[in-house]
Structures are given as C-alpha cells and as structure tokens.
Design a protein around this motif. Structure first.
Motif, PDB file in Angstrom:
ATOM      1  N   ALA A 167       6.480  -5.927 -28.969  1.00  0.00           N
ATOM      2  CA  ALA A 167       5.674  -5.042 -28.245  1.00  0.00           C
ATOM      3  C   ALA A 167       5.750  -3.287 -29.375  1.00  0.00           C
ATOM      4  O   ALA A 167       5.109  -2.416 -29.303  1.00  0.00           O
ATOM      5  N   ALA A 168       7.199  -3.341 -29.183  1.00  0.00           N
ATOM      6  CA  ALA A 168       7.768  -1.648 -30.101  1.00  0.00           C
ATOM      7  C   ALA A 168       7.282  -1.688 -31.693  1.00  0.00           C
ATOM      8  O   ALA A 168       7.086  -0.517 -31.361  1.00  0.00           O
ATOM      9  N   ALA A 169       7.976  -2.687 -31.704  1.00  0.00           N
ATOM     10  CA  ALA A 169       7.799  -2.914 -33.283  1.00  0.00           C
ATOM     11  C   ALA A 169       5.159  -1.986 -33.651  1.00  0.00           C
ATOM     12  O   ALA A 169       5.712  -1.791 -34.286  1.00  0.00           O
ATOM     13  N   ARG A 170       5.289  -3.354 -32.449  1.00  0.00           N
ATOM     14  CA  ARG A 170       3.719  -2.218 -32.746  1.00  0.00           C
ATOM     15  C   ARG A 170       2.884  -1.242 -32.081  1.00  0.00           C
ATOM     16  O   ARG A 170       2.648  -1.065 -32.945  1.00  0.00           O
ATOM     17  N   ALA A 171       3.785  -0.309 -31.197  1.00  0.00           N
ATOM     18  CA  ALA A 171       3.163   0.423 -31.189  1.00  0.00           C
ATOM     19  C   ALA A 171       3.771   1.465 -32.173  1.00  0.00           C
ATOM     20  O   ALA A 171       2.981   2.006 -32.205  1.00  0.00           O
ATOM     21  N   LYS A 172       5.081   1.359 -32.698  1.00  0.00           N
ATOM     22  CA  LYS A 172       5.700   2.147 -33.600  1.00  0.00           C
ATOM     23  C   LYS A 172       4.529   1.522 -35.014  1.00  0.00           C
ATOM     24  O   LYS A 172       3.923   3.194 -35.458  1.00  0.00           O
ATOM     25  N   LEU A 173       3.760   0.583 -35.101  1.00  0.00           N
ATOM     26  CA  LEU A 173       3.057   0.436 -36.233  1.00  0.00           C
ATOM     27  C   LEU A 173       1.899   1.372 -35.907  1.00  0.00           C
ATOM     28  O   LEU A 173       1.049   2.148 -37.609  1.00  0.00           O
ATOM     29  N   ASP A 174       0.916   1.469 -35.172  1.00  0.00           N
ATOM     30  CA  ASP A 174       0.019   2.435 -34.383  1.00  0.00           C
ATOM     31  C   ASP A 174       0.105   3.561 -34.624  1.00  0.00           C
ATOM     32  O   ASP A 174      -0.906   4.391 -34.832  1.00  0.00           O
ATOM     33  N   GLN A 175       1.424   3.814 -34.228  1.00  0.00           N
ATOM     34  CA  GLN A 175       1.769   5.594 -34.478  1.00  0.00           C
ATOM     35  C   GLN A 175       1.778   5.645 -35.756  1.00  0.00           C
ATOM     36  O   GLN A 175       0.951   7.033 -36.038  1.00  0.00           O
ATOM     37  N   ALA A 176       2.165   5.004 -36.620  1.00  0.00           N
ATOM     38  CA  ALA A 176       1.854   4.850 -38.002  1.00  0.00           C
ATOM     39  C   ALA A 176       0.838   5.556 -38.739  1.00  0.00           C
ATOM     40  O   ALA A 176       0.291   5.612 -39.637  1.00  0.00           O
ATOM     41  N   ARG A 177      -0.108   4.581 -37.888  1.00  0.00           N
ATOM     42  CA  ARG A 177      -1.613   3.915 -38.639  1.00  0.00           C
ATOM     43  C   ARG A 177      -2.455   5.520 -38.151  1.00  0.00           C
ATOM     44  O   ARG A 177      -2.751   5.324 -38.838  1.00  0.00           O
ATOM     45  N   LEU A 178      -2.247   5.779 -36.787  1.00  0.00           N
ATOM     46  CA  LEU A 178      -2.951   6.649 -36.242  1.00  0.00           C
ATOM     47  C   LEU A 178      -2.205   7.519 -36.861  1.00  0.00           C
ATOM     48  O   LEU A 178      -3.218   9.408 -37.162  1.00  0.00           O
ATOM     49  N   ASP A 179      -0.725   8.122 -37.128  1.00  0.00           N
ATOM     50  CA  ASP A 179      -0.133   9.668 -37.676  1.00  0.00           C
ATOM     51  C   ASP A 179      -1.507   9.723 -39.703  1.00  0.00           C
ATOM     52  O   ASP A 179      -1.572  10.982 -40.079  1.00  0.00           O
ATOM     53  N   SER A 222       1.308  11.445 -48.162  1.00  0.00           N
ATOM     54  CA  SER A 222       2.180  10.230 -48.858  1.00  0.00           C
ATOM     55  C   SER A 222       2.699  10.068 -47.807  1.00  0.00           C
ATOM     56  O   SER A 222       3.445   8.703 -48.226  1.00  0.00           O
ATOM     57  N   ASP A 223       3.500  10.721 -47.055  1.00  0.00           N
ATOM     58  CA  ASP A 223       4.665  10.625 -46.460  1.00  0.00           C
ATOM     59  C   ASP A 223       3.808   9.490 -45.186  1.00  0.00           C
ATOM     60  O   ASP A 223       4.948   8.408 -44.636  1.00  0.00           O
ATOM     61  N   ALA A 224       3.103   9.477 -44.697  1.00  0.00           N
ATOM     62  CA  ALA A 224       2.485   8.917 -43.253  1.00  0.00           C
ATOM     63  C   ALA A 224       2.389   7.393 -44.765  1.00  0.00           C
ATOM     64  O   ALA A 224       2.224   6.271 -43.478  1.00  0.00           O
ATOM     65  N   ARG A 225       1.714   7.407 -45.728  1.00  0.00           N
ATOM     66  CA  ARG A 225       1.758   6.471 -46.065  1.00  0.00           C
ATOM     67  C   ARG A 225       3.108   4.848 -46.185  1.00  0.00           C
ATOM     68  O   ARG A 225       2.781   4.037 -45.300  1.00  0.00           O
ATOM     69  N   LEU A 226       3.905   5.698 -46.543  1.00  0.00           N
ATOM     70  CA  LEU A 226       5.556   4.995 -46.244  1.00  0.00           C
ATOM     71  C   LEU A 226       5.772   5.111 -45.639  1.00  0.00           C
ATOM     72  O   LEU A 226       6.286   4.023 -44.614  1.00  0.00           O
TER      73      LEU A 226
END
Length: 390
Positions: free
Chosen positions: A237-249, A104-108
């Motif tokens: 690029a920073a926002a995309r890296a944060k998005l990739d990290q969220a997807r990985l989590d 749940s937290d990872a999806r948010l």
C-alpha cells in the motif's frame, strides 16, 4: 411784504400730492404678521410637494463596481516552463491547457515508483511462500525431536544394562570369580553407556530448541501475511501511494484552466523556472461576475436580501438595464478593513458617513448578452417598496 395772487396760490394747491393720514403703530403689526404667515405657509406647501415627489420606494448609488471570484493559477509542482499556449484577453474553458512544465524529472520519479511497487508485491508473495516453508520446518523439527527421544531411550537402556553388568562384575570380582580384565571391560562399557545417554539428552534438548526457533520464525512470518491480501499489505500500500503521487506529479506538469473565463495578468514566459505555489496568471469568470454596491449607512434601513435591483453600466449607458437581486451585506464597512483603520479616539473627531458594500447578483442571460469586466463602474437602484416601516 407784498400779498400773493390768490389764483397762484390755488394753482399750487392743486399740484400738491394728497397723502393719506399716517396709521398708528398698533395698526401696522397685524399686516406684517399676515405677510410672514403667508410666506411660511408657501414654504411648507413647497416642502410638502417636494416630499411627495421624492421616490421613497428606491435607494440608489453610483458607487458600485463589477467584481468576480477570480481563479488564481498556481502550479503545484516546480519546473521549467516549456509552453504557454494562452495570452492575456484570451477566452478559455475549464480544462484547457494554460501552461506546460518540463516533465523529465517527473517521468523518472514515476518509473522509480513503479519499480518499487512491483518489488513490494514480489516481496509479499515471497513472504507468503516462506510461511509454508517455515511451517514445514516446524514439522521437521518435531520429527527430529522424535528421533532424539528414541536415541535417548536407547542410550538409557544401554546405560541401565551397562550399570547392572558393572555392579554384578564388581561383586563377583571380590570373590575372585571374575578376572580383572573382564571387570575393566564392564567398567568401560558402563562409562561409554553413560556418555551416550548424556549425548542423547543433549540431542533431545537441541531438537526441542530447533523446533522452538522454527515456530518463532513461522509465527513472525505469519504475522506479516496472515489475514491480509497482497493489495492490503502495508508495504504494498505504501509503494502504491508513492506510485500514485508520482503519477499525480507528472499530471501536474500540465496546468489547466480551473474555470471558464478570460486570461489576465499572465506573468510567465517560456524557459522560466517557477516554484510550486507561485502565481502565473489569473482566469476571470466573466460569466459569473457580480456587483458590489457601496450604499451609505442611512440608506440601508429597508434594504433586505432578495430585493430586486436595477443596474446600469457606464460601458453600455442607460439604454442597457441589468436586473439583479440583493445577495447579502458585507461583514463591515470598507474603512473597517482598511490597512490602517481610522482611529477616532484622539478627540479631533469628525463624523464621516460610512458606506457598506451590498452584494448584487446579476441575471445570467442579461450578462451573456452584454458581458461585463471586473472593475467597471455601475449605478444601482434597489426597490425597497416591499419592505414597510414598523
């Protein structure tokens, strides 16, 4: 004294044991030496026969155990366990699901990162559009400067005309050719023209300053977007890296088997909250086990990597023979890496024969036919016949 009967004396003489004459001491010694020499020769013959019968082409040990590079399963994110679809002793393949965590937290966090990424892209597009607007403002400020210059030229011409008229009227006023009222009017016109010229100069300075500010704003905006694209923008690029990290989590809330093997030492239950990095179970790759054979240091003089090894397991008995190869030697004896290594500097030293672990890799086909488990006892025999003594 009565004389004895001659017949009785003859009978007693016939029954007496006839003994050989005793040999002198010098005659016994050669016989004793021959006996001792015979015993020594027999002992040497027995020792030589035993030496010939000993197998010098192999070294063996029963101090050997099955081992493997087991995979320790540790979640990379924390969370509450929602499912554990595997149990101990279960065979799994690489990629099979071992554990599920509450996501749940990872999806948010993923939704928030997606919004920030879209915002960053929109801001870059807006900044790039603003650059064109600022360039137009620079051109407009240039036009304002032109207008201010024209106004200043007109004000300067009016000022020159008013100054000449005032000087002329002043000279005529001394001769009485110009009335005082006309002289006052030309004086006022001169002062008005002077004020207009000052205002025109100020407007010119203001227009120049505005154009400079517009150029600075345009240059600053250009520095953000010049020579880059929307995907190469630092903010994007920073926002995309944060998005990739969220997807990985989010993906890491599902823990999968890293290798083929058997599940063991499962330490997690449904509902339990686990921290990132905590061990939850172990996967033993039973199809890639090896044997660590502990040989005495005196047995390793002719052992080299690559030599063939025959092994038997207590699990299957001597009827099943494994074939392997010497892979290498450990970096030290078992006692050298003990938690409390032996210290022999006290003076009460007793020599203890050390053992060095020798790594033996097994034949994969034989291992598939007769699987082994970590910790099982093995007997290993290395063929050293291919190595000759110097």
């Amino acid at each position: 004294m009565a004389e004895r009967d001659p017949i009785e004396l003859h009978a007693r003489h016939d029954h007496q044991e006839v003994l050989p004459p005793e040999l002198p001491g010098s005659a016994r010694k050669p016989k004793r030496r021959k006996v001792i020499a015979g015993l020594v020769a027999a002992k040497l013959a027995i020792g030589g026969a035993a030496w010939l019968l000993i197998d010098r082409s192999h070294v063996s040990t029963d101090n050997a155990y099955v081992n493997a590079d087991s995979a320790l399963v540790t979640p990379l994110v924390s969370g509450a366990v929602t499912a554990v679809p595997v149990v101990n002793t279960q065979t799994v393949h690489k990629g099979d699901i071992l554990l599920r965590l509450d996501d749940s937290d990872a999806r948010l966090a993923l939704a928030k990162a997606e919004a920030e990424y879209l915002t960053a892209r929109r801001q870059f597009a807006q900044t790039k559009s603003t650059s064109g607007s600022l360039a137009a403002q620079v051109e407009a400020r240039g036009a304002d400067i032109g207008q201010a210059q024209a106004q200043m030229a007109a004000a300067a011409a009016g000022f020159d005309k008013a100054r000449v008229d005032f000087q002329r009227r002043s000279e005529l006023a001394q001769s009485g050719a110009v009335s005082g009222e006309e002289l006052t009017a030309t004086r006022n016109a001169y002062r008005t023209a002077q004020a207009n010229l000052t205002m025109a100069r100020a407007a010119m300075a203001q227009a120049s300053a505005s154009r400079g500010a517009a150029r600075q704003s345009w240059a600053a905006n250009e520095a953000l977007v010049a020579g880059t694209t929307i995907d190469a923008s630092p903010d994007v690029a920073a926002a995309r890296a944060k998005l990739d990290q969220a997807r990985l989590d989010l993906a890491r809330t599902v823990i999968r088997a890293p290798v083929d093997g058997v599940v063991t030492n499962r330490q997690v239950q449904i509902g339990q909250r686990i921290a990132a990095g905590s061990a939850v179970m172990t996967v033993v790759p039973v199809n890639r086990v090896y044997v660590d054979a502990n040989f005495k240091e005196g047995q390793l003089a002719r052992v080299r990597p690559g030599q063939p090894v025959e092994l038997t397991s207590d699990l299957y008995g001597e009827d099943v023979v494994y074939h392997g190869r010497v892979a290498g030697f450990a970096g030290g004896t078992g006692s050298a890496f003990a938690l409390i290594p032996a210290q022999n500097a006290t003076g009460n030293w007793i020599k203890v024969v050390q053992r060095l672990p020798v790594r033996v890799v097994l034949d994969a086909r034989e291992l598939a036919q007769h699987p082994l488990r970590v910790g099982l006892s093995m007997a290993a025999k290395i063929d050293v016949s291919g190595y000759g003594r110097d």
